[in-house]
Scaffold this motif. Sequence first.
Motif, PDB file in Angstrom:
ATOM      1  N   LYS A 518      21.284  15.230   3.317  1.00  0.00           N
ATOM      2  CA  LYS A 518      22.747  15.244   3.413  1.00  0.00           C
ATOM      3  C   LYS A 518      23.255  16.317   4.363  1.00  0.00           C
ATOM      4  CE  LYS A 518      23.832  13.442  -1.209  1.00  0.00           C
ATOM      5  NZ  LYS A 518      24.353  13.797  -2.549  1.00  0.00           N
ATOM      6  N   ASP A 519      22.568  17.460   4.390  1.00  0.00           N
ATOM      7  CA  ASP A 519      23.061  18.594   5.171  1.00  0.00           C
ATOM      8  C   ASP A 519      22.513  18.615   6.596  1.00  0.00           C
ATOM      9  OD1 ASP A 519      24.438  19.563   2.891  1.00  0.00           O
ATOM     10  OD2 ASP A 519      22.569  20.434   2.145  1.00  0.00           O
ATOM     11  N   THR A 520      21.198  18.428   6.737  1.00  0.00           N
ATOM     12  CA  THR A 520      20.563  18.583   8.055  1.00  0.00           C
ATOM     13  C   THR A 520      20.417  17.279   8.822  1.00  0.00           C
ATOM     14  OG1 THR A 520      18.352  18.289   7.117  1.00  0.00           O
ATOM     15  CG2 THR A 520      19.209  20.550   7.206  1.00  0.00           C
ATOM     16  N   GLY A 521      20.477  16.146   8.113  1.00  0.00           N
ATOM     17  CA  GLY A 521      20.202  14.862   8.759  1.00  0.00           C
ATOM     18  C   GLY A 521      18.727  14.622   9.003  1.00  0.00           C
ATOM     19  N   TYR A 522      17.873  15.516   8.458  1.00  0.00           N
ATOM     20  CA  TYR A 522      16.427  15.366   8.632  1.00  0.00           C
ATOM     21  C   TYR A 522      15.908  14.115   7.924  1.00  0.00           C
ATOM     22  CZ  TYR A 522      15.603  20.108  10.536  1.00  0.00           C
ATOM     23  OH  TYR A 522      15.568  21.233  11.321  1.00  0.00           O
ATOM     24  N   PHE A 523      14.953  13.449   8.573  1.00  0.00           N
ATOM     25  CA  PHE A 523      14.326  12.258   8.001  1.00  0.00           C
ATOM     26  C   PHE A 523      13.134  12.647   7.124  1.00  0.00           C
ATOM     27  CE2 PHE A 523      16.646  10.422  11.468  1.00  0.00           C
ATOM     28  CZ  PHE A 523      16.797   9.066  11.202  1.00  0.00           C
ATOM     29  N   THR A 524      13.000  11.949   6.005  1.00  0.00           N
ATOM     30  CA  THR A 524      11.784  12.010   5.185  1.00  0.00           C
ATOM     31  C   THR A 524      11.306  10.579   4.970  1.00  0.00           C
ATOM     32  OG1 THR A 524      12.392  14.056   4.056  1.00  0.00           O
ATOM     33  CG2 THR A 524      10.818  12.624   2.931  1.00  0.00           C
ATOM     34  N   ILE A 525      10.039  10.325   5.277  1.00  0.00           N
ATOM     35  CA  ILE A 525       9.463   8.984   5.143  1.00  0.00           C
ATOM     36  C   ILE A 525       8.997   8.790   3.702  1.00  0.00           C
ATOM     37  CG2 ILE A 525       7.732   7.369   6.032  1.00  0.00           C
ATOM     38  CD1 ILE A 525       9.867   8.322   8.097  1.00  0.00           C
ATOM     39  N   MET A 526       9.360   7.657   3.107  1.00  0.00           N
ATOM     40  CA  MET A 526       9.093   7.436   1.683  1.00  0.00           C
ATOM     41  C   MET A 526       8.006   6.402   1.421  1.00  0.00           C
ATOM     42  SD  MET A 526      13.107   7.521   0.593  1.00  0.00           S
ATOM     43  CE  MET A 526      12.872   7.382  -1.164  1.00  0.00           C
ATOM     44  N   GLY A 527       7.373   5.886   2.484  1.00  0.00           N
ATOM     45  CA  GLY A 527       6.285   4.923   2.277  1.00  0.00           C
ATOM     46  C   GLY A 527       6.668   3.526   2.714  1.00  0.00           C
ATOM     47  N   ARG A 528       5.686   2.629   2.707  1.00  0.00           N
ATOM     48  CA  ARG A 528       5.871   1.270   3.209  1.00  0.00           C
ATOM     49  C   ARG A 528       6.784   0.461   2.286  1.00  0.00           C
ATOM     50  NH1 ARG A 528       4.889   0.446   8.245  1.00  0.00           N
ATOM     51  NH2 ARG A 528       4.602  -1.766   7.823  1.00  0.00           N
ATOM     52  N   ILE A 529       7.563  -0.442   2.912  1.00  0.00           N
ATOM     53  CA  ILE A 529       8.387  -1.364   2.138  1.00  0.00           C
ATOM     54  C   ILE A 529       7.723  -2.730   2.046  1.00  0.00           C
ATOM     55  CG2 ILE A 529      10.557  -0.202   2.688  1.00  0.00           C
ATOM     56  CD1 ILE A 529      11.038  -2.416   4.805  1.00  0.00           C
ATOM     57  N   ASP A 530       6.603  -2.917   2.759  1.00  0.00           N
ATOM     58  CA  ASP A 530       5.890  -4.194   2.716  1.00  0.00           C
ATOM     59  C   ASP A 530       4.540  -3.991   2.020  1.00  0.00           C
ATOM     60  OD1 ASP A 530       4.404  -2.804   4.558  1.00  0.00           O
ATOM     61  OD2 ASP A 530       5.021  -4.001   6.290  1.00  0.00           O
ATOM     62  N   ASP A 531       3.717  -4.991   2.035  1.00  0.00           N
ATOM     63  CA  ASP A 531       2.423  -4.913   1.359  1.00  0.00           C
ATOM     64  C   ASP A 531       1.353  -4.354   2.289  1.00  0.00           C
ATOM     65  OD1 ASP A 531       3.257  -5.892  -1.126  1.00  0.00           O
ATOM     66  OD2 ASP A 531       3.225  -7.939  -0.383  1.00  0.00           O
ATOM     67  N   VAL A 532       1.646  -3.215   2.864  1.00  0.00           N
ATOM     68  CA  VAL A 532       0.686  -2.515   3.708  1.00  0.00           C
ATOM     69  C   VAL A 532       0.452  -1.134   3.110  1.00  0.00           C
ATOM     70  CG1 VAL A 532       0.239  -1.552   6.003  1.00  0.00           C
ATOM     71  CG2 VAL A 532       1.340  -3.780   5.790  1.00  0.00           C
ATOM     72  N   LEU A 533      -0.819  -0.767   2.945  1.00  0.00           N
ATOM     73  CA  LEU A 533      -1.168   0.531   2.375  1.00  0.00           C
ATOM     74  C   LEU A 533      -1.517   1.498   3.500  1.00  0.00           C
ATOM     75  CD1 LEU A 533      -3.520  -0.692  -0.509  1.00  0.00           C
ATOM     76  CD2 LEU A 533      -1.027  -0.505  -0.496  1.00  0.00           C
ATOM     77  N   ASN A 534      -1.285   2.780   3.242  1.00  0.00           N
ATOM     78  CA  ASN A 534      -1.643   3.819   4.205  1.00  0.00           C
ATOM     79  C   ASN A 534      -2.715   4.690   3.557  1.00  0.00           C
ATOM     80  OD1 ASN A 534      -1.790   6.051   5.932  1.00  0.00           O
ATOM     81  ND2 ASN A 534       0.336   5.806   6.568  1.00  0.00           N
ATOM     82  N   VAL A 535      -3.969   4.400   3.885  1.00  0.00           N
ATOM     83  CA  VAL A 535      -5.106   5.101   3.289  1.00  0.00           C
ATOM     84  C   VAL A 535      -5.722   6.005   4.359  1.00  0.00           C
ATOM     85  CG1 VAL A 535      -7.327   4.868   2.114  1.00  0.00           C
ATOM     86  CG2 VAL A 535      -5.529   3.156   1.743  1.00  0.00           C
ATOM     87  N   SER A 536      -5.638   7.306   4.148  1.00  0.00           N
ATOM     88  CA  SER A 536      -6.151   8.281   5.126  1.00  0.00           C
ATOM     89  C   SER A 536      -5.587   8.034   6.520  1.00  0.00           C
ATOM     90  CB  SER A 536      -7.687   8.244   5.173  1.00  0.00           C
ATOM     91  OG  SER A 536      -8.226   8.598   3.929  1.00  0.00           O
ATOM     92  N   GLY A 537      -4.312   7.631   6.562  1.00  0.00           N
ATOM     93  CA  GLY A 537      -3.676   7.391   7.860  1.00  0.00           C
ATOM     94  C   GLY A 537      -3.996   6.048   8.474  1.00  0.00           C
ATOM     95  N   HIS A 538      -4.800   5.207   7.787  1.00  0.00           N
ATOM     96  CA  HIS A 538      -5.159   3.880   8.306  1.00  0.00           C
ATOM     97  C   HIS A 538      -4.351   2.828   7.564  1.00  0.00           C
ATOM     98  CE1 HIS A 538      -8.242   6.153  10.134  1.00  0.00           C
ATOM     99  NE2 HIS A 538      -9.072   6.177   9.122  1.00  0.00           N
ATOM    100  N   ARG A 539      -3.724   1.931   8.330  1.00  0.00           N
ATOM    101  CA  ARG A 539      -2.943   0.873   7.699  1.00  0.00           C
ATOM    102  C   ARG A 539      -3.851  -0.277   7.290  1.00  0.00           C
ATOM    103  NH1 ARG A 539       2.131  -0.078  11.549  1.00  0.00           N
ATOM    104  NH2 ARG A 539       1.852  -2.184  10.780  1.00  0.00           N
ATOM    105  N   LEU A 540      -3.731  -0.665   6.025  1.00  0.00           N
ATOM    106  CA  LEU A 540      -4.544  -1.760   5.488  1.00  0.00           C
ATOM    107  C   LEU A 540      -3.627  -2.755   4.792  1.00  0.00           C
ATOM    108  CD1 LEU A 540      -7.319   0.428   3.822  1.00  0.00           C
ATOM    109  CD2 LEU A 540      -7.563  -0.870   5.930  1.00  0.00           C
ATOM    110  N   GLY A 541      -3.734  -4.023   5.170  1.00  0.00           N
ATOM    111  CA  GLY A 541      -2.929  -5.049   4.517  1.00  0.00           C
ATOM    112  C   GLY A 541      -3.537  -5.430   3.170  1.00  0.00           C
ATOM    113  N   THR A 542      -2.693  -5.481   2.137  1.00  0.00           N
ATOM    114  CA  THR A 542      -3.210  -5.862   0.819  1.00  0.00           C
ATOM    115  C   THR A 542      -3.761  -7.288   0.842  1.00  0.00           C
ATOM    116  OG1 THR A 542      -0.982  -6.542   0.133  1.00  0.00           O
ATOM    117  CG2 THR A 542      -1.668  -4.313  -0.438  1.00  0.00           C
ATOM    118  N   MET A 543      -3.105  -8.164   1.609  1.00  0.00           N
ATOM    119  CA  MET A 543      -3.565  -9.556   1.698  1.00  0.00           C
ATOM    120  C   MET A 543      -4.965  -9.630   2.300  1.00  0.00           C
ATOM    121  SD  MET A 543      -1.568 -12.151   0.753  1.00  0.00           S
ATOM    122  CE  MET A 543      -1.855 -13.461   1.926  1.00  0.00           C
ATOM    123  N   GLU A 544      -5.213  -8.762   3.283  1.00  0.00           N
ATOM    124  CA  GLU A 544      -6.512  -8.736   3.956  1.00  0.00           C
ATOM    125  C   GLU A 544      -7.621  -8.387   2.950  1.00  0.00           C
ATOM    126  OE1 GLU A 544      -8.015  -6.784   8.197  1.00  0.00           O
ATOM    127  OE2 GLU A 544      -6.221  -6.026   7.228  1.00  0.00           O
TER     128      GLU A 544
END
Length: 660
Positions: A518-544
Amino acid sequence: MSAIESVLHERRVFPPSDKASANAAISGMDAYKALTAEAESDYEGFWARIARETLSWHKPFTKVLDESNAPFYKWFEDGELNASYNCIDRHVEAGHGGKNAIIFEADDGAVTNVTYQDLLQRVSRLANALKKQGVKKGDRVVIYLPMSVEGVVAMQACARIGATHSVVFGGFSSKSLNERLVDVGAVALITADEQMRGGKALPLKSIADEAIAAGGCDAVKSVIVYRRTGGKVAWNEGRDLWLHELVENESDQCEPEWVSAEHPLFILYTSGSTGKPKGVQHSTGGILLWAAQTMKWTFDMKPDDVFWCTADIGWITGHSYITYGPTAIGATQVMFEGVPTYPHAGRFWEMIGRHKVTIFYTAPTAIRSLIKVSEADAKVHPKSFDLSTLRILGTVGEPINPEAWMWYYENVGGAKCPIVDTWWQTETGGHMITPLPGATPLVPGSCTLPLPGIMAAIVDETGQDVPNGQGGILVVKRPWPSMLRNVWGDPDRYKSSYFPEELGGKLYLAGDGAVRDKDTGYFTIMGRIDDVLNVSGHRLGTMEIESALVSNPLVAEAAVVGRPDETTGEAVVAFVVLKQARPEGDAGTKIANELRAWVAKEIGPIAKPKDIRFGENLPKTRSGKIMRRLLRSLAKGEEITQDVSTLENPAILDQLGEAR
């Protein structure tokens, strides 16, 4: 308090020091604001100025941005250049041929120095050899190599002759390699006999042979093999060629192939929310421009800096911040073949001291794993090594939690090195939201503000802006030069994945949830909104992963979700229904291990589920839809408080909860 909540409540602020601000590429917030204002007032003029200042053009461009066929945007289309020329020749011509381009440290500690003159000769010889193998402008070449100078040379050699490369991470399976060879229509494959990791030789050529034998690779005429270990390999006469024999009699001069700025430089596959990986297509001018410019802005690179990005060339970070970014600005960089824990867990810190690294860029997963061993053993703690040359630290691949940030800042950076916590993606080509070391006050866990020219925003499901402090969907409102141009061979998937009609068809959908302070306008990333996982920085599709599990003859059904993991960021959790009775005890452990090995074979070791839970069924609605939100709660060990009245079989939740 969750990791996200801890970032949102974070009130520690670390302003840039006078030393960091002095002579910085962007010094102070006023300089940052001036650049963002320039981009907002004259968007095309801003990007045109940077493109002219940053790159060497064989034919100058007259058109900047073409939006006539949105969202298939084009940048600098009538300009011509060559990526390899920009990364090597121009530095040699400027008298810097004797400068180290790459300081390569092998798994066993052996060090090789490669100057820009050396690199030019090696790239030219391989480029000439590829042409003799019939590889021409527009052809696709798949590269399946270990972390090596040869990997960079192969990528640059393709760029030199106008061939489009597609690098496949050396940890991927033969099935994953086959899918990419087929989809991209590769005419050649460059691989190695084996790769070295942590003192162990791991096969590559035999996996490549399996991939080609699986079918659909008729276009592959040449398999070029780098002899890394001298390990015994099967040989296909007439198709297989040793790299060292191929280049030994070639000329070390090769005229670059001048291509349009829109010519595809590479195709890199990334997991999507459906089973089939997406071939992200990047242009030559756009990716080169932004990789070079962000090296200057984000890392504040100076001519005497020694840069080290610990990523693998199989990922986008290794493309933009090993192969192209550092070389485009004539930097000296360290490349590392091995792993951070071999022969001991102080390897990173030892190497920083040995090579006098000034800028260090790594993944939060690596930091978190090294925190554990460092705090348990003083001999491998960063404070036991000379890290005095460091001046800037960076993180990449996933959000970093505040406490890991603080450990990194205090123990590796000595509380004096700014941390650039970079948010970007395979599709964006380079940094999008990141602190600037000489300008941005740092907040642990926040990637802070967009770079000048990047129009990032947070919107709701209809594409309307949400107020600061309220979570939403991260988007980019205007095209930028390094953005992906297409999904290879699938323009409809490009549009639906990245420019969905529900958001108006012109907003780039990042696929991440985010919130602005609210004050600084800084962005914070909250995670994927789709069925993609971020494991050790690697994107993995759950369907895959689900598809891989279900292809096992023991498995009737599978659902995959993620759960937070303090080391890898996210862990893969699989809920599995077998074709036989639900196993318990040792029998369950045995089958779970078999399925993990199966997933590793089908996709690669990075996709192995950390947890596998067996049930007689999966939680489904009466219409047969799997309730994945309930599985996510079970995976986290949370009590189920959601409404389960629509479930056909609510009792299955107890069974799957006990199976933990």
